[in-house]
Design a protein around this motif. Sequence first.
Motif, short mmCIF file in Angstrom:
data_model
loop_
_atom_site.label_atom_id
_atom_site.label_comp_id
_atom_site.label_asym_id
_atom_site.label_seq_id
_atom_site.Cartn_x
_atom_site.Cartn_y
_atom_site.Cartn_z
N ALA A 178 -3.27 3.83 -5.72
CA ALA A 178 -3.39 3.38 -4.32
C ALA A 178 -4.59 2.44 -4.18
N GLU A 179 -5.71 2.85 -4.75
CA GLU A 179 -6.91 2.02 -4.64
C GLU A 179 -6.73 0.71 -5.39
N ARG A 180 -6.06 0.85 -6.54
CA ARG A 180 -5.78 -0.32 -7.36
C ARG A 180 -5.03 -1.37 -6.54
N ASP A 181 -3.93 -0.90 -5.92
CA ASP A 181 -3.08 -1.82 -5.15
C ASP A 181 -3.86 -2.47 -4.02
N GLU A 182 -4.70 -1.67 -3.40
CA GLU A 182 -5.50 -2.19 -2.29
C GLU A 182 -6.38 -3.33 -2.78
N ARG A 183 -7.04 -3.10 -3.92
CA ARG A 183 -7.95 -4.14 -4.42
C ARG A 183 -7.18 -5.35 -4.93
N ILE A 184 -6.02 -5.11 -5.50
CA ILE A 184 -5.20 -6.24 -5.97
C ILE A 184 -4.77 -7.09 -4.78
N ASP A 185 -4.31 -6.41 -3.71
CA ASP A 185 -3.87 -7.14 -2.52
C ASP A 185 -5.00 -7.99 -1.95
#
Lengths: 309, 383, 288
Positions: B113-120
């Motif tokens: 979840a955190e990964r996706d947030e930072r990628i976005d």
Amino acid sequence: MSTALKSRLAAAGSALRERDVDGTTLLLAACFVPMLAFFVVVWVIPIVYALGMSLFASPVRNPEFVGLGNYAELLGNGAFWGFLWNSVVYAVATTGLSLVIGLGLALVINQRIRGGDALRTLMIFPYLLPTLVVIFMWKFILDPNIGILNQFLVDAGLIDKPIAFFSTLEFAMPAVVVTSVWKFASFAFFILLARLQAIDPDLYERARVEGATTWQAFRDITFPHLRGAILIILLVRGIWMFNKFDIIYLSTRGGPLQQTTTLPIRVYQLAFSEVNFGMATALAGVMFFLLAGVAVVYFRAFAPEKEVA
Amino acid sequence: MATSIHLDTVRKEFRTLGNTHVAVDDLSLDIPEGSFTTFVGPSGCGKTTTLRMLAGLETPTSGTVSFGDEDVTDLPPQERNVSMVFQSIALYPHMSVRENIGYGLKIHGVPKAERDERIDEAAEVLQIEAQLEKMPAELSGGQQQRVALGGAFVQDPDVLLLDEPMSDLDAKLKSDLRVEIQRLHQELDTTVVYVTHDQTEAMTMSDQVVLLRDGELAQVDPPKQLFDYPNSEYVAQFIGMPSTNVVDCAVEHRDGETVLVGPGFELSLPAGVDAPTAGRVRLGIRPQYLDVGSAGACRLSVDVEVVETLGTESVVHGRLEDGTPFDVVSDAVDDAVAGDRLDVSFDLADAFVFGEDGETILFGSERAGERSSSPAGTGGVTP
Amino acid sequence: MATSTGRSLVSHDTQKRLQRIAVYLTALLISVFTIIPVYVMVVIAIQSPATTFAGGRVNLLPTQPSLRNFLVLLGSTDTVRYFVNSLVVTLGSTVLSTTIAVAAGYGLTRFDFTGKSLAARAVLFSYMFSPIVLAIPLYVVFSTLGLLNSHFALTLALTAISAPFCIWLMWQYFQTVPIALEESAWVRGASRWRTVRDVVLPVARPGYISAAIFAFAVAWNDFTMARVVMSRDEMYTITVGASLFLDRVSIGWGETMAVSLLISIPPFLIALFLQRYLLQGFSVGGLE
């Protein structure tokens, strides 16, 4: 990451690195151990063992050291030179014809003709079909009683009575050669096609602008690009055909009257029909050294190892 | 968190088949925390090797590399908090853009979840939100470059290394990305080290430019300083487009005055100059500092060979009377054609004097007060 | 162009047309030469011998397809067992050969050591080597160790002839994989092993599919090694087993072609669906 954590990690890192934290040594081992073990087990040990065996008379039952005696007997026998000649004839004929057909077809398909892709797919079959299947097909086609070639030739009035191609002295070798060419022409075809397709089309455009005819373009652009590949096909394919066992064994077993007995067939006969392992390993030894000789020429002339190392 | 970088007498040798090639020779350097530092120089000067030593991909033969107070000389790349954008871009062809950007986070165990947030977030900054689910092969060169940048900065590195990241892009994309990278640098708390052979990139982007020559440090300075005060003929010629004109001159003494005698001109040096009293020197003069006409103190004639028109100004490629190549950049030569003879002039303030060893022995501007004519903005270094 | 057309007897257009005709004629001839044997095999396999040989002549226009030949194969031969043997050793040696090749290809490309060209020559020499010349020593060793008539021995023997080319292919393939992909993973914190798993293996997939196809083809095609290593009927592979069919009175051309058709199915599928991997293998040399 906090500085404290990082310096702790770094300290742990350099300590672990002494013991190969990133696994490089282990990776090195994983890469090379299987290959080395494999080469030692299936190549080095058997070949050394067999070369040793070739120095004995009847090495299996009651071994008696004869030094190079087996080799002397082998090379002193006129039959050996006949088999060698058969091998050379077979290798030259099949390699030459395969090259001509393969080159012709590669040039044709490179013209982007309609149906070219289908033809390319079609050419995969002979190469991939097991030798046994190829032999069955051609044995049937060339069969003296029911073969369709004989049927056709008789119907057309070209021959009076059917020919037993695989078992007639003068037709046995040509029949084996045709069968082999059917299977192996696609080898030359695919390699040459790959080379042809790698030629920059701008070179042809430029030649046309400069006024070259089709023939001149072939001679000055196509051929120089193919020369290396052609030589390699002649050499490598030639060696393989010289050493071909299955296709001849399955079609004629070396007959009639040893007309198609090549060195590979002879090795097999010595080992498994005559159960003479001293002579069989000696002949395998001779073939090994012939091969090594050709390999030296190959390495000198082409330096193929430069492609990777 | 940005970190300063210190190189102390770093040397890197490569050994191949008995030959030892010294790629980096005795390099000592400080890169300030949070700065944008560019390594520039011709190919083979050791700039990429230096960058790779910062990444941990090469280990120095001798010398030390430290990040802040921490000696990282022998630390493998995995254990340094650095990110790197490679010259070849190096996107994983089998991973989507999202996976490519997030791979480093995944390695470090950041939850999905955190990964996706930072990628976005990264994708938004780089304007590649629409490409996130595509494969790299579906992207244009500029988009691929942005993905590579995203993958590098999403990890919040202490040091961001960029190895000629724009060498394969066309001019328009290059100038867009230059701005992008500078913007990123301002937003991120990270030390950026950038390698390029393109002096325009070096001059326009950096706080500090490191110019290398054959593995050795030629000069390290902010761009403007490097342009105005090159410490050697090599630096003067490398920095600036077109290259600085360099003319052989004889040194003569007349009535207690030192005079440089070049092909078709003479230039008197003011008293008290620490120049050789005899022999030969080389005089450097930037094409941008030449005036067409006779406004300057020192006049000479150029035989015009080629004129390149760049819009507002033109570049004249010509020769002096002894055949020395000599370029002039001016907005007053539009009608010059090959075969013309062009009279130009300059002042001592705009010249450099190089000794026979190539070192600068005199900056004209230091001797003659302020420049009489100065280059228009950074136009002087734009090709 | 003007000078050459000026001198020739026929016009440029006619020349072009003749050339075109020659090209298509060559293509046609070779297609016929290639197709006829395959066609004959298929037709004879799917007709009962009674239909094929009706009237004392070979009837090659299929009128009554039948499964009779296949049923005879199932009922009165060990075809199924032969196929199982073939599958066991083929899959075994394909996996073994490909695994060795991927590991070796990666190691040979990525690690530096002296004697690399010697290693390359050794690989090439074994690649050129003659199966029968290797079969004799292998027979001698397997016989000494009591390993004849085992799937294990034949798997090793088949791997011996396919591995050198597979290694060569992977070695060449890894040269085309930029090291920057791996370095980029290291810089992001991945260990060498993790990099191999996440980056190297996925990127090398076309290479090892290609290697696997060649290893498969070698093993599936093989007659020589199986003939030498297996002497007991129940251990025969399909090529050795079927090669003896024609010697039997009870089996005719119908069943022979039927078994040929069955043997041809895997190569047929490869040619149809995995063609590009095969062509890739030819670009680095192809195989015996």
